[in-house]
Design an enzyme around this catalytic site. Structure first.
Site, mmCIF file in Angstrom:
data_model
loop_
_atom_site.group_PDB
_atom_site.id
_atom_site.type_symbol
_atom_site.label_atom_id
_atom_site.label_comp_id
_atom_site.label_asym_id
_atom_site.label_seq_id
_atom_site.Cartn_x
_atom_site.Cartn_y
_atom_site.Cartn_z
ATOM 1 N N ARG A 17 0.831 -1.200 0.000
ATOM 2 C CA ARG A 17 0.000 0.000 0.000
ATOM 3 C C ARG A 17 0.865 1.250 0.000
ATOM 4 N NH1 ARG A 17 -3.360 -2.148 -2.486
ATOM 5 N NH2 ARG A 17 -4.691 -3.691 -1.558
ATOM 6 N N CYS A 18 0.266 2.334 -0.453
ATOM 7 C CA CYS A 18 0.903 3.645 -0.524
ATOM 8 C C CYS A 18 1.528 3.985 0.834
ATOM 9 C CB CYS A 18 -0.149 4.676 -0.902
ATOM 10 S SG CYS A 18 0.461 6.351 -1.018
ATOM 11 N N PRO A 19 2.749 4.422 0.824
ATOM 12 C CA PRO A 19 3.613 4.842 -0.270
ATOM 13 C C PRO A 19 4.660 3.800 -0.655
ATOM 14 C CG PRO A 19 4.527 5.706 1.747
ATOM 15 C CD PRO A 19 3.279 4.902 2.121
ATOM 16 N N ASP A 44 -2.181 -1.210 -5.705
ATOM 17 C CA ASP A 44 -2.736 -0.174 -4.838
ATOM 18 C C ASP A 44 -3.388 0.890 -5.724
ATOM 19 O OD1 ASP A 44 -3.353 1.699 -2.908
ATOM 20 O OD2 ASP A 44 -1.282 2.276 -2.528
#
Length: 80
Positions: A17-19, A44
């Site tokens: 997931r981000c980042p 994502d």
């Protein structure tokens, strides 16, 4: 920049997931020769916005967003 768009390497960031996908790409880009394309597999939803923005901020080229075997893929060219 124009030139070959075939990736020289594929970085699999699916499930991150981000980042994290952008961080992984940023760490990997200096290992590539200038002009090379890195393909990042990242599922994502934020990646579709993150990679073009990161390329603009870091002086790299966002080549394309594609799909590879059903996974979103982002091609980034090292310019510097």
């Amino acid at each position: 920049m124009t030139g070959p768009t075939d990736p020289v390497e594929v970085l699999d960031c699916r499930g991150q997931r981000c980042p994290l996908p952008v961080i992984a790409a940023a760490r990997h880009m200096p290992e590539l020769p200038v002009g090379a394309v890195l393909r990042v597999l990242a599922d994502d939803p934020a990646a579709a916005l993150d990679f073009p923005a990161w390329c603009r901020m870091r002086g790299q080229e966002f080549v394309a967003a594609t799909t590879l075997d059903g996974s979103p893929a982002y091609d980034l060219r090292r310019l510097q």
